[in-house]
Write a protein that holds these residues in place. Structure first.
Motif, PDB file in Angstrom:
ATOM      1  N   LYS A  43       0.823  -1.216   0.000  1.00 61.99           N
ATOM      2  CA  LYS A  43       0.000   0.000   0.000  1.00 61.99           C
ATOM      3  C   LYS A  43       0.853   1.261   0.000  1.00 61.99           C
ATOM      4  O   LYS A  43       0.427   2.295  -0.515  1.00 61.99           O
ATOM      5  N   SER A  44       2.030   1.193   0.599  1.00 62.97           N
ATOM      6  CA  SER A  44       2.867   2.391   0.683  1.00 62.97           C
ATOM      7  C   SER A  44       4.106   2.314  -0.212  1.00 62.97           C
ATOM      8  O   SER A  44       5.017   3.128  -0.080  1.00 62.97           O
ATOM      9  N   TRP A  45       4.148   1.362  -1.113  1.00 62.34           N
ATOM     10  CA  TRP A  45       5.299   1.165  -1.989  1.00 62.34           C
ATOM     11  C   TRP A  45       5.671   2.434  -2.755  1.00 62.34           C
ATOM     12  O   TRP A  45       6.840   2.749  -2.917  1.00 62.34           O
ATOM     13  N   ASP A  46       4.683   3.187  -3.181  1.00 65.90           N
ATOM     14  CA  ASP A  46       4.962   4.414  -3.945  1.00 65.90           C
ATOM     15  C   ASP A  46       5.614   5.488  -3.072  1.00 65.90           C
ATOM     16  O   ASP A  46       6.193   6.441  -3.586  1.00 65.90           O
ATOM     17  N   ARG A  47       5.555   5.336  -1.761  1.00 66.95           N
ATOM     18  CA  ARG A  47       6.173   6.311  -0.862  1.00 66.95           C
ATOM     19  C   ARG A  47       7.548   5.877  -0.359  1.00 66.95           C
ATOM     20  O   ARG A  47       8.196   6.609   0.385  1.00 66.95           O
ATOM     21  N   TYR A  48       8.002   4.681  -0.756  1.00 71.64           N
ATOM     22  CA  TYR A  48       9.332   4.220  -0.348  1.00 71.64           C
ATOM     23  C   TYR A  48      10.386   5.127  -0.990  1.00 71.64           C
ATOM     24  O   TYR A  48      10.368   5.384  -2.184  1.00 71.64           O
ATOM     25  N   ASP A  49      11.309   5.608  -0.178  1.00 70.41           N
ATOM     26  CA  ASP A  49      12.365   6.510  -0.650  1.00 70.41           C
ATOM     27  C   ASP A  49      13.714   5.821  -0.501  1.00 70.41           C
ATOM     28  O   ASP A  49      14.224   5.690   0.621  1.00 70.41           O
ATOM     29  N   TRP A  58      13.596  -0.612   5.441  1.00 68.83           N
ATOM     30  CA  TRP A  58      12.231  -0.071   5.394  1.00 68.83           C
ATOM     31  C   TRP A  58      11.211  -1.142   5.781  1.00 68.83           C
ATOM     32  O   TRP A  58      10.340  -0.912   6.625  1.00 68.83           O
TER      33      TRP A  58
END
Length: 163
Positions: A43-49, A58
């Motif tokens: 769900k938060s893959w697009d926010r991984y930096d 992470w």
């Protein structure tokens, strides 16, 4: 990373499962927590930096959060149905599987002599197989401090096992 999120899953599921399994009472609980970890990660893959740290670090942060949530929901006492391990490795015969269960239970019993922070450091090192810098990042301490924390925890365990 090649293979997208599926590749991330394949690369990290085993070390994360080992970490989580050291932190919760049973294989079934670990499977539940790991499922939650990867659902949250997807769900938060697009926010991984990537600039903020490795994918493994992470995911370990997500796993630590979910383990803490598991304990909040389930209390600090381990229900009797969770005593004993049902982990069997591929190729284990019945005798090897039984010995593995006994060894796992003995190790987990000895982990109770450690502080929460020491248990977490040991699980990160030997379960998730993180390096000292990665453990330090996860725990908010320096790499040398993480190395020393693991060293002291292992020494404490060694003393307990030999006693």
């Amino acid at each position: 990373m090649d293979g997208g999120f599926e590749g991330v899953y394949r690369e990290h599921v085993t070390p994360l499962w080992r970490y989580v399994r050291l932190r919760v009472p049973s294989d079934a609980d670990a499977e539940d927590v790991i499922s939650e970890v990867f659902v949250a990660a997807m769900k938060s893959w697009d926010r991984y930096d990537p600039a903020a740290g490795t994918v493994g670090a992470w995911l370990t942060g997500i796993a630590r959060h979910n383990v803490a949530g598991w304990w909040r929901r389930n209390g600090r006492e381990i229900p009797s149905e969770h005593v004993g391990s049902d982990r069997v490795e591929p190729g284990d015969g019945p005798e090897t599987a039984a010995l593995r269960r006994i060894a796992d239970d003995e190790v987990r019993a000895h982990l109770s002599v450690l502080t929460e922070r020491e248990r977490d450091a040991v699980a990160l090192r030997f379960g998730a197989r993180l390096s000292s810098p990665e453990i330090g990042a996860a725990l908010g301490i320096s790499a040398p401090a993480a190395r020393m924390l693991v060293y002291r925890a292992v020494a404490k365990l060694r003393k307990e096992v030999v006693a």
